[in-house]
Scaffold this active site. Structure first.
Site, PDB file in Angstrom:
ATOM      1  N   ASP A 151       0.869  -1.177   0.000  1.00 35.38           N
ATOM      2  CA  ASP A 151       0.000   0.000   0.000  1.00 35.38           C
ATOM      3  C   ASP A 151       0.906   1.227   0.000  1.00 35.38           C
ATOM      4  OD1 ASP A 151      -2.126   1.692   0.088  1.00 35.38           O
ATOM      5  OD2 ASP A 151      -2.958   0.949   1.973  1.00 35.38           O
TER       6      ASP A 151
ATOM      7  N   ASP B 278      -2.679   2.304  -6.155  1.00 31.14           N
ATOM      8  CA  ASP B 278      -1.612   2.316  -5.146  1.00 31.14           C
ATOM      9  C   ASP B 278      -1.620   1.103  -4.218  1.00 31.14           C
ATOM     10  OD1 ASP B 278      -4.009   3.019  -3.951  1.00 31.14           O
ATOM     11  OD2 ASP B 278      -3.095   4.406  -2.538  1.00 31.14           O
ATOM     12  N   GLU B 279      -2.297   0.047  -4.607  1.00 32.29           N
ATOM     13  CA  GLU B 279      -2.466  -1.081  -3.685  1.00 32.29           C
ATOM     14  C   GLU B 279      -2.557  -2.388  -4.457  1.00 32.29           C
ATOM     15  OE1 GLU B 279      -5.573  -2.274  -0.055  1.00 32.29           O
ATOM     16  OE2 GLU B 279      -5.969  -0.548  -1.351  1.00 32.29           O
TER      17      GLU B 279
END
Length: 479
Positions: free
Chosen positions: A11, A105-106
């Site tokens: 993350d 983003d993960e």
């Protein structure tokens, strides 16, 4: 459940805001809030400095400004964030063929499938190498969680924030989860959490002790059984490399309700163009065109039309949403518009006859209303007073309305969005700090420079132009 912590969850830390701070040296260490800047805007991401004031994602922007009045408030640059995300996902792909992105983003990564880890030591080493590689490649930090299941790996990455790594050994899951709030489990949001609280269950241990039958009675068969398994630390969901996209869509919420029917049509066509851009970027085409309209009273209408074959032609999509809009009552005003494409395929059926037929029908309607296609275009431009037309970089061209009895003059004033990149013929690269009353303020700095100087120009200064973002990590050092 695995015997070794070979499922990794990455993350990125405050991704949008961190990317803006990395791109703008003057904002490093200061509160930064990224999101919609209008009265109805919401926070997309807040930097850790802004979070200290209580600002968080999904908060109304007005509330954020009251909590942190001195923060920098910037418009999102999604193309920029997507380019960084692609760099990060490429690094994850080097670890394993099984990478499951959850957002820009993960992502989850199956380290075992990549042959890079089979025990705690090798998993930790892979996670640490990944963090180093992400920093070297993007200039940003990410937090890593390692565990024997996806649920626990995600919890571990949350504990690792910011810029850390946490490994949770398989077999310790129940001990870890027991005293935690029920909200830590996937699928337990505010409503479910409150329902469980009223039943006397506030911790994960409470759920495990209540038993599966009681949870099924409270929450239903599927949800209750799943929650009981997770409360006991059991999660056997695999890392899935690819998720089939079901639809592609875009939408805009307007600061002031739209009433002008022509302006609404212009905005719908702009959304159609953006939607097709995303559709093509994903390598898809689609058959079903969807229009979403949220009216002044928050009632939401959706209309759809299924084409004879899949398409990624912007003209076809524009015409379809135009036909759908004709059947929607916008009396009273519109606060949100959206355009989507579903029924996705990996190819485009070249049904030229169907497309030509659709275009011909649209042209015939326009000609019947105005006398000629050219006049129809003039009427759209004249009626859309104040409509923003997207341009590359940070500027938008704003068309003026009627300036006298002679009708529309066609004058154009550029609008500069806070945070977007620009380049000046004399001063070089910079970014927009703000604009208004015919002026635009620019700070001239680069990701690898120190904080730069601020200068102000006329919004129509011919030496100032929108620009593409600079890379966050300089590649030509020592060349």
């Amino acid at each position: 459940m695995r015997a070794a912590p070979t499922i990794l969850h990455l993350d990125m830390d405050a991704f949008f805001a961190a990317a803006e701070q990395a791109a703008k040296p003057s904002l490093r260490g200061k509160p930064v809030v990224v999101g919609g800047l209008g009265p109805r805007g919401v926070v997309a991401t807040a930097s850790y400095e802004a979070r200290r004031f209580g600002v968080h994602s999904a908060m109304p922007m007005g509330q954020a400004r009251r909590l942190a009045p001195n923060a920098a408030y910037l418009v999102p640059r999604f193309a920029f964030y997507r380019s960084i995300s692609e760099q990060v996902m490429e690094l994850l792909g080097r670890l394993s063929p099984l990478v499951e992105p959850l957002s820009l983003d993960e992502a989850f990564v199956d380290l075992e499938a990549g042959g890079v880890a089979d025990d705690s030591a090798s998993a930790r080493a892979a996670g640490e190498r990944l963090r180093v590689d992400i920093l070297a490649t993007t200039g940003l930090t990410g937090s890593v969680g390692l565990a024997g299941s996806k649920m626990i790996a995600k919890i571990a990455s949350e504990e690792a924030k910011p810029d850390g790594l946490v490994l949770i050994e398989p077999g310790t899951e129940r001990e870890l989860l027991g005293p935690r709030s029920v909200r830590i489990l996937p699928g337990v949001g505010p409503a479910t959490g409150e329902h469980l609280r009223r039943a006397g269950m506030t911790t994960v241990t409470d759920l495990a002790e209540a038993g599966e039958d009681e949870l099924v009675r409270l929450l239903g068969r599927a949800h209750g059984a799943s929650l009981y398994r997770m409360a006991r630390g059991y999660d056997d969901r695999p890392v899935v490399a690819e998720r089939d996209a079901k639809s592609v869509s875009v939408e805009d919420t307007f600061d002031v309700d739209l009433h002008d029917r022509v302006r609404i049509r212009v905005e719908v066509e702009r959304l159609a163009e953006r939607c097709v851009g995303r559709l093509r970027a994903s390598g898809h085409s689609g058959r079903t065109i969807v229009l979403k309209v949220r009216r002044y009273d928050f009632s939401t209408l959706t209309r759809s039309e299924t084409l004879r074959g899949p398409t990624d032609d912007p003209g076809v999509v524009r015409e379809a949403v135009g036909r759908l809009l004709e059947g929607v009552d916008t009396t009273g005003g519109v606060r949100l518009l959206g355009v989507g494409v579903s029924g996705l395929a990996d190819f485009t059926q070249e049904d030229l006859f169907a497309q030509a037929e659709a275009r011909g029908a649209a042209e015939a309607r326009a000609e019947g209303e105005t006398g000629s296609g050219a006049e129809a275009g003039d009427r759209v431009a004249e009626g859309a007073a104040g409509a923003a037309v997207s341009a590359p970089g940070g500027a938008e061209a704003v068309t003026g309305g009627e300036t006298g009895s002679g009708g529309a003059e066609g004058a154009v004033e550029r609008h500069w969005s806070p945070g977007h990149d620009v380049r000046h013929a004399v001063y070089g690269a910079g970014w927009v700090q703000g604009s208004g009353v015919g002026r635009v303020t620019v700070r001239f700095e680069e990701p690898w420079s120190g904080p730069g100087r601020v200068r102000t120009f006329s919004v129509d200064d011919p030496e100032l132009e929108p620009s593409e973002p600079l890379p966050l990590v300089r590649r030509d050092v020592g060349a």
